[in-house]
Design a protein around this motif. Structure first.
Motif, PDB file in Angstrom:
ATOM      1  N   ASN A   1      24.358  23.079  52.961  1.00 21.11           N
ATOM      2  CA  ASN A   1      23.064  23.360  53.886  1.00 21.11           C
ATOM      3  C   ASN A   1      22.052  23.538  52.652  1.00 21.11           C
ATOM      4  O   ASN A   1      20.727  23.324  53.037  1.00 21.11           O
ATOM      5  CB  ASN A   1      23.294  24.587  54.629  1.00 21.11           C
ATOM      6  CG  ASN A   1      23.897  24.345  55.945  1.00 21.11           C
ATOM      7  OD1 ASN A   1      24.028  23.298  56.385  1.00 21.11           O
ATOM      8  ND2 ASN A   1      24.581  25.428  56.315  1.00 21.11           N
ATOM      9  N   HIS A   2      22.290  23.806  51.277  1.00 24.31           N
ATOM     10  CA  HIS A   2      21.155  24.255  50.357  1.00 24.31           C
ATOM     11  C   HIS A   2      21.073  23.468  49.100  1.00 24.31           C
ATOM     12  O   HIS A   2      20.160  23.431  48.523  1.00 24.31           O
ATOM     13  CB  HIS A   2      21.615  25.598  49.910  1.00 24.31           C
ATOM     14  CG  HIS A   2      21.478  26.677  51.153  1.00 24.31           C
ATOM     15  ND1 HIS A   2      22.566  27.164  51.901  1.00 24.31           N
ATOM     16  CD2 HIS A   2      20.482  27.126  51.803  1.00 24.31           C
ATOM     17  CE1 HIS A   2      21.864  28.102  52.776  1.00 24.31           C
ATOM     18  NE2 HIS A   2      20.738  27.866  52.729  1.00 24.31           N
ATOM     19  N   ARG A   3      22.089  22.755  48.810  1.00 23.53           N
ATOM     20  CA  ARG A   3      22.320  21.973  47.430  1.00 23.53           C
ATOM     21  C   ARG A   3      22.349  20.272  47.497  1.00 23.53           C
ATOM     22  O   ARG A   3      21.860  19.761  46.871  1.00 23.53           O
ATOM     23  CB  ARG A   3      23.081  22.582  46.753  1.00 23.53           C
ATOM     24  CG  ARG A   3      22.721  24.002  46.143  1.00 23.53           C
ATOM     25  CD  ARG A   3      23.491  24.309  45.002  1.00 23.53           C
ATOM     26  NE  ARG A   3      24.977  24.615  45.182  1.00 23.53           N
ATOM     27  CZ  ARG A   3      25.556  25.674  45.979  1.00 23.53           C
ATOM     28  NH1 ARG A   3      24.781  26.434  46.391  1.00 23.53           N
ATOM     29  NH2 ARG A   3      26.883  25.639  46.188  1.00 23.53           N
ATOM     30  N   ARG A   4      22.789  19.862  48.625  1.00 23.72           N
ATOM     31  CA  ARG A   4      23.261  18.615  48.578  1.00 23.72           C
ATOM     32  C   ARG A   4      21.899  17.792  48.937  1.00 23.72           C
ATOM     33  O   ARG A   4      20.813  17.989  49.449  1.00 23.72           O
ATOM     34  CB  ARG A   4      24.341  18.150  49.658  1.00 23.72           C
ATOM     35  CG  ARG A   4      23.532  18.014  51.054  1.00 23.72           C
ATOM     36  CD  ARG A   4      24.606  17.866  52.160  1.00 23.72           C
ATOM     37  NE  ARG A   4      23.968  18.142  53.537  1.00 23.72           N
ATOM     38  CZ  ARG A   4      23.623  17.238  54.262  1.00 23.72           C
ATOM     39  NH1 ARG A   4      23.685  15.863  53.953  1.00 23.72           N
ATOM     40  NH2 ARG A   4      23.117  17.450  55.462  1.00 23.72           N
ATOM     41  N   LEU A   5      21.881  16.576  48.238  1.00 21.34           N
ATOM     42  CA  LEU A   5      20.600  15.663  48.202  1.00 21.34           C
ATOM     43  C   LEU A   5      20.864  14.875  49.570  1.00 21.34           C
ATOM     44  O   LEU A   5      22.284  14.123  49.572  1.00 21.34           O
ATOM     45  CB  LEU A   5      20.432  15.000  47.117  1.00 21.34           C
ATOM     46  CG  LEU A   5      20.186  15.907  46.066  1.00 21.34           C
ATOM     47  CD1 LEU A   5      19.791  15.097  44.556  1.00 21.34           C
ATOM     48  CD2 LEU A   5      19.185  16.974  45.869  1.00 21.34           C
ATOM     49  N   HIS A   6      19.937  14.614  50.340  1.00 20.12           N
ATOM     50  CA  HIS A   6      20.088  13.912  51.547  1.00 20.12           C
ATOM     51  C   HIS A   6      19.177  12.820  51.553  1.00 20.12           C
ATOM     52  O   HIS A   6      18.060  13.056  51.479  1.00 20.12           O
ATOM     53  CB  HIS A   6      19.981  14.647  52.889  1.00 20.12           C
ATOM     54  CG  HIS A   6      20.614  14.044  53.880  1.00 20.12           C
ATOM     55  ND1 HIS A   6      19.930  13.225  54.912  1.00 20.12           N
ATOM     56  CD2 HIS A   6      21.538  14.209  54.956  1.00 20.12           C
ATOM     57  CE1 HIS A   6      20.521  12.779  55.878  1.00 20.12           C
ATOM     58  NE2 HIS A   6      21.475  13.550  55.946  1.00 20.12           N
ATOM     59  N   GLY A   7      19.700  11.403  51.463  1.00 13.76           N
ATOM     60  CA  GLY A   7      18.931  10.259  51.623  1.00 13.76           C
ATOM     61  C   GLY A   7      17.983  10.359  52.903  1.00 13.76           C
ATOM     62  O   GLY A   7      16.669   9.714  52.465  1.00 13.76           O
ATOM     63  N   GLU A   8      18.063  10.656  54.100  1.00 19.48           N
ATOM     64  CA  GLU A   8      17.132  10.547  55.126  1.00 19.48           C
ATOM     65  C   GLU A   8      16.166  11.584  54.842  1.00 19.48           C
ATOM     66  O   GLU A   8      15.171  11.318  55.608  1.00 19.48           O
ATOM     67  CB  GLU A   8      18.032  10.908  56.287  1.00 19.48           C
ATOM     68  CG  GLU A   8      18.978   9.715  56.659  1.00 19.48           C
ATOM     69  CD  GLU A   8      18.229   8.472  56.894  1.00 19.48           C
ATOM     70  OE1 GLU A   8      17.284   8.400  57.526  1.00 19.48           O
ATOM     71  OE2 GLU A   8      18.825   7.552  56.776  1.00 19.48           O
ATOM     72  N   THR A   9      16.120  12.642  53.927  1.00 15.18           N
ATOM     73  CA  THR A   9      15.075  13.540  53.734  1.00 15.18           C
ATOM     74  C   THR A   9      14.443  13.449  52.499  1.00 15.18           C
ATOM     75  O   THR A   9      13.840  14.266  51.914  1.00 15.18           O
ATOM     76  CB  THR A   9      15.574  14.953  53.910  1.00 15.18           C
ATOM     77  OG1 THR A   9      16.505  15.144  52.851  1.00 15.18           O
ATOM     78  CG2 THR A   9      16.146  15.166  55.239  1.00 15.18           C
ATOM     79  N   GLY A  10      14.348  12.181  52.115  1.00 14.69           N
ATOM     80  CA  GLY A  10      13.734  12.070  50.749  1.00 14.69           C
ATOM     81  C   GLY A  10      14.656  12.493  49.407  1.00 14.69           C
ATOM     82  O   GLY A  10      13.944  12.720  48.282  1.00 14.69           O
ATOM     83  N   HIS A  11      15.755  12.601  49.747  1.00 13.89           N
ATOM     84  CA  HIS A  11      16.640  12.992  48.371  1.00 13.89           C
ATOM     85  C   HIS A  11      16.211  14.681  48.118  1.00 13.89           C
ATOM     86  O   HIS A  11      16.127  14.836  46.822  1.00 13.89           O
ATOM     87  CB  HIS A  11      16.772  12.217  47.086  1.00 13.89           C
ATOM     88  CG  HIS A  11      17.219  10.709  47.642  1.00 13.89           C
ATOM     89  ND1 HIS A  11      18.711  10.611  47.950  1.00 13.89           N
ATOM     90  CD2 HIS A  11      16.610   9.573  47.997  1.00 13.89           C
ATOM     91  CE1 HIS A  11      18.897   9.424  48.263  1.00 13.89           C
ATOM     92  NE2 HIS A  11      17.704   8.727  48.157  1.00 13.89           N
ATOM     93  N   ILE A  12      16.103  15.173  48.916  1.00 12.11           N
ATOM     94  CA  ILE A  12      15.718  16.953  48.864  1.00 12.11           C
ATOM     95  C   ILE A  12      16.683  17.543  49.652  1.00 12.11           C
ATOM     96  O   ILE A  12      17.363  17.113  50.685  1.00 12.11           O
ATOM     97  CB  ILE A  12      14.471  17.236  48.951  1.00 12.11           C
ATOM     98  CG1 ILE A  12      14.130  17.059  50.542  1.00 12.11           C
ATOM     99  CG2 ILE A  12      13.466  16.763  48.248  1.00 12.11           C
ATOM    100  CD1 ILE A  12      12.794  17.503  50.880  1.00 12.11           C
ATOM    101  N   PRO A  13      17.118  18.715  49.150  1.00 10.67           N
ATOM    102  CA  PRO A  13      18.152  19.334  50.055  1.00 10.67           C
ATOM    103  C   PRO A  13      17.791  19.836  51.358  1.00 10.67           C
ATOM    104  O   PRO A  13      16.484  20.060  51.484  1.00 10.67           O
ATOM    105  CB  PRO A  13      18.447  20.601  49.319  1.00 10.67           C
ATOM    106  CG  PRO A  13      18.000  20.331  47.889  1.00 10.67           C
ATOM    107  CD  PRO A  13      16.705  19.261  47.873  1.00 10.67           C
ATOM    108  N   PRO A  14      18.555  19.791  52.298  1.00  4.67           N
ATOM    109  CA  PRO A  14      18.183  20.185  53.810  1.00  4.67           C
ATOM    110  C   PRO A  14      17.268  21.187  53.922  1.00  4.67           C
ATOM    111  O   PRO A  14      16.311  21.475  54.763  1.00  4.67           O
ATOM    112  CB  PRO A  14      19.432  20.326  54.430  1.00  4.67           C
ATOM    113  CG  PRO A  14      20.420  19.273  53.718  1.00  4.67           C
ATOM    114  CD  PRO A  14      20.045  19.697  52.294  1.00  4.67           C
ATOM    115  N   VAL A  15      17.736  22.487  53.297  1.00  7.29           N
ATOM    116  CA  VAL A  15      17.153  23.513  53.193  1.00  7.29           C
ATOM    117  C   VAL A  15      15.468  23.472  52.941  1.00  7.29           C
ATOM    118  O   VAL A  15      14.432  24.073  53.578  1.00  7.29           O
ATOM    119  CB  VAL A  15      17.506  24.748  52.666  1.00  7.29           C
ATOM    120  CG1 VAL A  15      17.446  24.921  51.174  1.00  7.29           C
ATOM    121  CG2 VAL A  15      17.187  26.344  53.231  1.00  7.29           C
TER     122      VAL A  15
END
Length: 62
Positions: free
Chosen positions: A29-43
């Protein structure tokens, strides 16, 4: 999460499982980088979203 629990078994204690799960959820929820959100953490994405959608409206009176 299955991807955490199954590969690391057998677990010695329930406390070990609980701690590992809490650490995984924190990372997810706080540190993984997510490709669908521009490679920023979900939080961070969520914080930016609410910051943008709750900006005060500017009213012009004449």
């Amino acid at each position: 999460k299955t991807e955490l629990i199954k590969p690391r078994r057998p677990w010695k204690t329930l406390s070990d499982v609980e701690l590992a799960t809490a650490e995984y959820v924190d990372w997810y929820n706080h540190r993984r980088l997510h490709g669908e959100t521009g490679h920023i953490p979900p939080v961070e994405y969520e914080t930016n979203h609410y910051r943008e959608t709750t900006k005060p409206q500017v009213t012009v009176t004449t």
